[in-house]
Design an enzyme around this catalytic site. Sequence first.
Site, PDB file in Angstrom:
ATOM      1  N   SER A 149      49.001  32.474  44.577  1.00 22.96           N
ATOM      2  CA  SER A 149      49.081  33.048  43.430  1.00 22.96           C
ATOM      3  C   SER A 149      48.629  33.463  42.583  1.00 22.96           C
ATOM      4  O   SER A 149      48.448  33.839  41.786  1.00 22.96           O
ATOM      5  CB  SER A 149      50.108  31.223  42.826  1.00 22.96           C
ATOM      6  OG  SER A 149      50.814  31.147  41.394  1.00 22.96           O
ATOM      7  N   TYR A 163      48.731  22.849  39.107  1.00 19.95           N
ATOM      8  CA  TYR A 163      49.275  24.426  40.354  1.00 19.95           C
ATOM      9  C   TYR A 163      47.747  25.330  39.770  1.00 19.95           C
ATOM     10  O   TYR A 163      47.116  26.024  40.610  1.00 19.95           O
ATOM     11  CB  TYR A 163      49.921  24.528  39.752  1.00 19.95           C
ATOM     12  CG  TYR A 163      50.896  25.412  40.675  1.00 19.95           C
ATOM     13  CD1 TYR A 163      51.214  24.982  42.379  1.00 19.95           C
ATOM     14  CD2 TYR A 163      50.677  26.666  40.758  1.00 19.95           C
ATOM     15  CE1 TYR A 163      51.629  25.933  43.098  1.00 19.95           C
ATOM     16  CE2 TYR A 163      51.093  28.043  41.541  1.00 19.95           C
ATOM     17  CZ  TYR A 163      52.397  27.233  43.058  1.00 19.95           C
ATOM     18  OH  TYR A 163      52.373  28.002  43.963  1.00 19.95           O
TER      19      TYR A 163
END
Length: 259
Positions: A149, A163
Amino acid sequence: MSDYQKLFSLKGRRALVTGGTGGLGSAIAAALLEAGADTAVCGGHPEKAAGLKDLAGSLGRRFLSLRCDITTPQDVSAMMDAVREGFGGLDILVNSAGINRLILAEDYDDETFAQVMDLNLNGLHTVTREAGKRFFIPQGYGRILNLSSVKSLIGTTENYIAYCASKGAVNMYTRQLACEWGKYHITVNAIAPTFVRTPINSFQLDDPVFYKKLTDRIPLGRIGQEQDIACAALYLCSDAAAFVNGQVLAVDGGLTAMQ
């Protein structure tokens, strides 16, 4: 077929996509099927892969939808057995399974933090290790693609502590494994997308204030689309990317270039 067409074709390849029953994993699985690969997907709800099964049937590809909790080694072992039985082997692994929990860093409890890290990193390793030991290393060939990401590359104020940590670890895992397994002619790369609408983030993208704040930071003026990610995945899983190894490709419309 020209030499370049052959390099980009996945005809005859066998692929496994974790998290392939929804989100970006499903889009990547569809692209792999269309490019010629027999494809297996795994997730907690294999019945959600009905559309992919229909696509595979229309293309004459072999297809498997498997139930697997990648944080459970026994599940992963059974999944690899099913892939061997169904396809006879494996050439491509796409690690797409992942979760996020939006919690303030000061309130992030140990159990939830561990849950995110367990799936996003530990589960990824378990699947990758088994694919390598059983298939890629013995045959001297493999394509491994990890879904990272842009939040592994830049910070955010949006409560992503676990995350971001997990995806940053995925980047370094990608680079290190590329160094260790390059001698087996296995490439290991990652894609770092910006926001693409999926079930886990649609509630954020439906907020017009959040959406405008996000797209104002992207030079191309839009969020990502599933096709953007799937096309990058096809390249990195093909022999056209045979000399691309240990890279984290930001598919982000220029977001990280603006930072």
